[in-house]
Design a protein around this motif. Structure first.
Motif, PDB file in Angstrom:
ATOM      1  N   LEU A   1       0.838  -1.200   0.000  1.00  4.38           N
ATOM      2  CA  LEU A   1       0.000   0.000   0.000  1.00  4.38           C
ATOM      3  C   LEU A   1       0.874   1.252   0.000  1.00  4.38           C
ATOM      4  O   LEU A   1       1.743   1.398   0.859  1.00  4.38           O
ATOM      5  CB  LEU A   1      -0.909   0.040   1.236  1.00  4.38           C
ATOM      6  N   PRO A   2       0.639   2.172  -0.962  1.00  2.00           N
ATOM      7  CA  PRO A   2       1.377   3.430  -0.938  1.00  2.00           C
ATOM      8  C   PRO A   2       0.832   4.342   0.157  1.00  2.00           C
ATOM      9  O   PRO A   2      -0.378   4.561   0.243  1.00  2.00           O
ATOM     10  CB  PRO A   2       1.133   4.021  -2.330  1.00  2.00           C
ATOM     11  N   LEU A   3       1.723   4.859   0.981  1.00  2.00           N
ATOM     12  CA  LEU A   3       1.323   5.731   2.088  1.00  2.00           C
ATOM     13  C   LEU A   3       2.022   7.080   1.950  1.00  2.00           C
ATOM     14  O   LEU A   3       3.054   7.195   1.304  1.00  2.00           O
ATOM     15  CB  LEU A   3       1.733   5.128   3.438  1.00  2.00           C
ATOM     16  N   LEU A   4       1.453   8.064   2.601  1.00  2.00           N
ATOM     17  CA  LEU A   4       2.114   9.347   2.786  1.00  2.00           C
ATOM     18  C   LEU A   4       2.173   9.628   4.266  1.00  2.00           C
ATOM     19  O   LEU A   4       1.227   9.318   5.004  1.00  2.00           O
ATOM     20  CB  LEU A   4       1.313  10.467   2.107  1.00  2.00           C
ATOM     21  N   ARG A   5       3.277  10.203   4.689  1.00  2.00           N
ATOM     22  CA  ARG A   5       3.348  10.669   6.065  1.00  2.00           C
ATOM     23  C   ARG A   5       2.461  11.906   6.123  1.00  2.00           C
ATOM     24  O   ARG A   5       2.704  12.888   5.423  1.00  2.00           O
ATOM     25  CB  ARG A   5       4.799  11.013   6.410  1.00  2.00           C
ATOM     26  N   ALA A   6       1.414  11.849   6.951  1.00  2.00           N
ATOM     27  CA  ALA A   6       0.390  12.893   6.923  1.00  2.00           C
ATOM     28  C   ALA A   6       0.984  14.273   7.149  1.00  2.00           C
ATOM     29  O   ALA A   6       0.602  15.241   6.485  1.00  2.00           O
ATOM     30  CB  ALA A   6      -0.677  12.588   7.972  1.00  2.00           C
ATOM     31  N   ALA A   7       1.950  14.385   8.052  1.00  2.00           N
ATOM     32  CA  ALA A   7       2.502  15.696   8.399  1.00  2.00           C
ATOM     33  C   ALA A   7       3.233  16.341   7.224  1.00  2.00           C
ATOM     34  O   ALA A   7       3.421  17.552   7.189  1.00  2.00           O
ATOM     35  CB  ALA A   7       3.447  15.560   9.584  1.00  2.00           C
ATOM     36  N   ASP A   8       3.662  15.542   6.234  1.00  2.00           N
ATOM     37  CA  ASP A   8       4.391  16.084   5.093  1.00  2.00           C
ATOM     38  C   ASP A   8       3.480  16.842   4.130  1.00  2.00           C
ATOM     39  O   ASP A   8       3.948  17.675   3.364  1.00  2.00           O
ATOM     40  CB  ASP A   8       5.084  14.956   4.314  1.00  2.00           C
ATOM     41  N   PHE A   9       2.200  16.506   4.131  1.00  2.00           N
ATOM     42  CA  PHE A   9       1.320  17.028   3.103  1.00  2.00           C
ATOM     43  C   PHE A   9       0.114  17.795   3.595  1.00  2.00           C
ATOM     44  O   PHE A   9      -0.480  18.559   2.854  1.00  2.00           O
ATOM     45  CB  PHE A   9       0.818  15.880   2.206  1.00  2.00           C
ATOM     46  N   LEU A  10      -0.301  17.533   4.805  1.00  2.00           N
ATOM     47  CA  LEU A  10      -1.584  18.062   5.247  1.00  2.00           C
ATOM     48  C   LEU A  10      -1.422  18.927   6.487  1.00  2.00           C
ATOM     49  O   LEU A  10      -0.746  18.524   7.439  1.00  2.00           O
ATOM     50  CB  LEU A  10      -2.544  16.903   5.562  1.00  2.00           C
ATOM     51  N   THR A  11      -2.007  20.098   6.438  1.00  2.00           N
ATOM     52  CA  THR A  11      -2.038  20.916   7.643  1.00  2.00           C
ATOM     53  C   THR A  11      -3.355  20.630   8.360  1.00  2.00           C
ATOM     54  O   THR A  11      -4.322  20.197   7.759  1.00  2.00           O
ATOM     55  CB  THR A  11      -1.967  22.416   7.291  1.00  2.00           C
ATOM     56  N   ASP A  12      -3.395  20.866   9.620  1.00  2.00           N
ATOM     57  CA  ASP A  12      -4.632  20.735  10.401  1.00  2.00           C
ATOM     58  C   ASP A  12      -5.197  19.318  10.392  1.00  2.00           C
ATOM     59  O   ASP A  12      -6.403  19.146  10.537  1.00  2.00           O
ATOM     60  CB  ASP A  12      -5.722  21.699   9.898  1.00  2.00           C
TER      61      ASP A  12
END
Lengths: 149, 85
Positions: free
Chosen positions: A64-75
């Motif tokens: 599963l491709p994941l993103l580290r949430a803090a890298d892309f999303l504010t709030d």
């Protein structure tokens, strides 16, 4: 193949296996859709950035491709229920890494992140869990990139 | 499958700690109240099924697609604010 080369190959495989064993993250409940898979590892390579792959160890074809949430999303700070913290053997959310699953449609299709079911990982305890948040808190499909098709 | 008939205000107890109450019936719609411990996740089945589908779709990514996807995602700076729902 010479004996030396063979020995080198064997050593190389042994090292890789040891590294993988150390990084095994257990998802005792599996993941929705993959309930039977409980052992994964996080594949983080420079060439993949910003993606991180959550690779299943017990089958050859699930990653599963994941993103580290803090890298892309504010709030984005979803409330994690105490029972999920307990399941992750953590006392505070700061002890956990937070990821979101990336979905995409075809080569140039839209790319979205599932914010309603983030993946928490306790790296210290090597435990992971996909938490399904209460309805209405965050979208299942949060568009990151539009389709170019 | 156990099938029970209930009226508005009546309840069903599941195990020792889950209680399902019939709150309202309006045409073909039924409103249910569910009291369960925090350790029990309660979701509408279609939501959970959608997350399952998304995971399956995401999990089937071919390695050959990962590079192109990460390249597209590198364009995503600065961070995206999440719109108000």
């Amino acid at each position: 193949m010479t004996k030396h080369e063979l020995a080198g190959d064997q050593r190389s495989v042994a090292v890789d296996t040891a590294a993988t064993e150390q990084a095994v993250i257990r998802f005792p409940q599996g993941l929705p859709g993959f309930e039977e898979l409980t052992r994964f590892f996080l594949c983080e390579r420079a060439g993949l950035q910003p993606l991180i792959l959550l690779v299943a160890l017990d089958t050859a074809d699930v990653a599963l491709p994941l993103l580290r949430a803090a890298d892309f999303l504010t709030d984005y700070s979803p409330p994690i229920p105490g029972s999920d913290l307990d399941a992750l053997d953590a006392t505070r959310v700061e002890e956990l890494d937070l990821f979101v699953v990336v979905t995409f449609e075809g080569k140039d299709g839209g790319v979205a992140a599932n914010l309603m079911a983030p993946i928490y990982v306790n790296r210290t305890r090597c435990l992971g869990r996909q938490v399904v948040l209460p309805e209405g808190s965050y979208p299942v499909q949060f568009a990151l990139l539009p389709s170019h098709e | 499958m156990l099938i029970l008939t209930r009226k508005i205000g009546e309840k069903i107890t599941i195990g020792e700690s889950i209680v399902v109450s019939v709150l309202e019936i309006n045409g073909s719609q039924v409103r249910l109240g569910i009291a369960a411990p925090q350790t029990i996740a309660v979701h509408r089945s279609e939501i959970y099924e959608r997350i399952r589908e998304q995971n399956r779709q995401a999990g089937s990514i071919a390695l050959s697609q990962v590079g192109a996807l990460s390249e597209r995602l590198r364009t995503l700076f600065p961070k995206q604010p999440i719109p108000e729902k």
